[in-house]
Design a protein around this motif. Structure first.
Motif, PDB file in Angstrom:
ATOM      1  N   LEU A  31      57.326 -27.659  78.312  1.00 53.45           N
ATOM      2  CA  LEU A  31      56.244 -26.679  78.433  1.00 53.45           C
ATOM      3  C   LEU A  31      56.180 -25.753  77.221  1.00 53.45           C
ATOM      4  O   LEU A  31      55.104 -25.451  76.714  1.00 53.45           O
ATOM      5  N   SER A  32      57.345 -25.291  76.766  1.00 48.06           N
ATOM      6  CA  SER A  32      57.344 -24.390  75.608  1.00 48.06           C
ATOM      7  C   SER A  32      56.868 -25.120  74.360  1.00 48.06           C
ATOM      8  O   SER A  32      56.202 -24.528  73.512  1.00 48.06           O
ATOM      9  N   GLU A  34      54.619 -27.539  74.264  1.00 43.45           N
ATOM     10  CA  GLU A  34      53.155 -27.615  74.359  1.00 43.45           C
ATOM     11  C   GLU A  34      52.522 -26.263  74.049  1.00 43.45           C
ATOM     12  O   GLU A  34      51.503 -26.178  73.379  1.00 43.45           O
ATOM     13  N   TYR A  35      53.130 -25.183  74.520  1.00 43.24           N
ATOM     14  CA  TYR A  35      52.613 -23.844  74.277  1.00 43.24           C
ATOM     15  C   TYR A  35      52.602 -23.547  72.776  1.00 43.24           C
ATOM     16  O   TYR A  35      51.615 -23.043  72.249  1.00 43.24           O
ATOM     17  N   ASP A  36      53.694 -23.891  72.114  1.00 46.74           N
ATOM     18  CA  ASP A  36      53.779 -23.656  70.661  1.00 46.74           C
ATOM     19  C   ASP A  36      52.718 -24.469  69.912  1.00 46.74           C
ATOM     20  O   ASP A  36      52.083 -23.955  68.987  1.00 46.74           O
ATOM     21  N   GLU A  37      52.511 -25.715  70.311  1.00 48.26           N
ATOM     22  CA  GLU A  37      51.520 -26.566  69.659  1.00 48.26           C
ATOM     23  C   GLU A  37      50.104 -25.996  69.793  1.00 48.26           C
ATOM     24  O   GLU A  37      49.342 -25.955  68.857  1.00 48.26           O
ATOM     25  N   GLU A  38      49.784 -25.518  71.009  1.00 44.63           N
ATOM     26  CA  GLU A  38      48.446 -24.982  71.267  1.00 44.63           C
ATOM     27  C   GLU A  38      48.185 -23.694  70.497  1.00 44.63           C
ATOM     28  O   GLU A  38      47.111 -23.467  69.985  1.00 44.63           O
ATOM     29  N   HIS A  39      49.189 -22.838  70.432  1.00 44.38           N
ATOM     30  CA  HIS A  39      48.968 -21.513  69.862  1.00 44.38           C
ATOM     31  C   HIS A  39      49.177 -21.456  68.361  1.00 44.38           C
ATOM     32  O   HIS A  39      48.710 -20.524  67.711  1.00 44.38           O
TER      33      HIS A  39
END
Length: 42
Positions: A31-32, A34-39
């Motif tokens: 999850l982290s 994916e969060y880093d990739e999106e932001h």
């Protein structure tokens, strides 16, 4: 009375087997990531 119980149990089993799972549960690491990739892409 026994017939009603059997009918209720059969209905419960059929409802239980027809459930649709929402997929695999992701780990916090996934999850982290994916969060880093999106932001960071914005």
């Amino acid at each position: 009375m026994a017939h009603q119980k059997r009918r209720n149990e059969a209905a419960w089993k059929s409802r239980k087997q027809e459930q649709h799972p929402h997929g695999k549960i992701k780990s916090l690491k996934e999850l982290s990531g994916e969060y880093d990739e999106e932001h960071t892409a914005k």
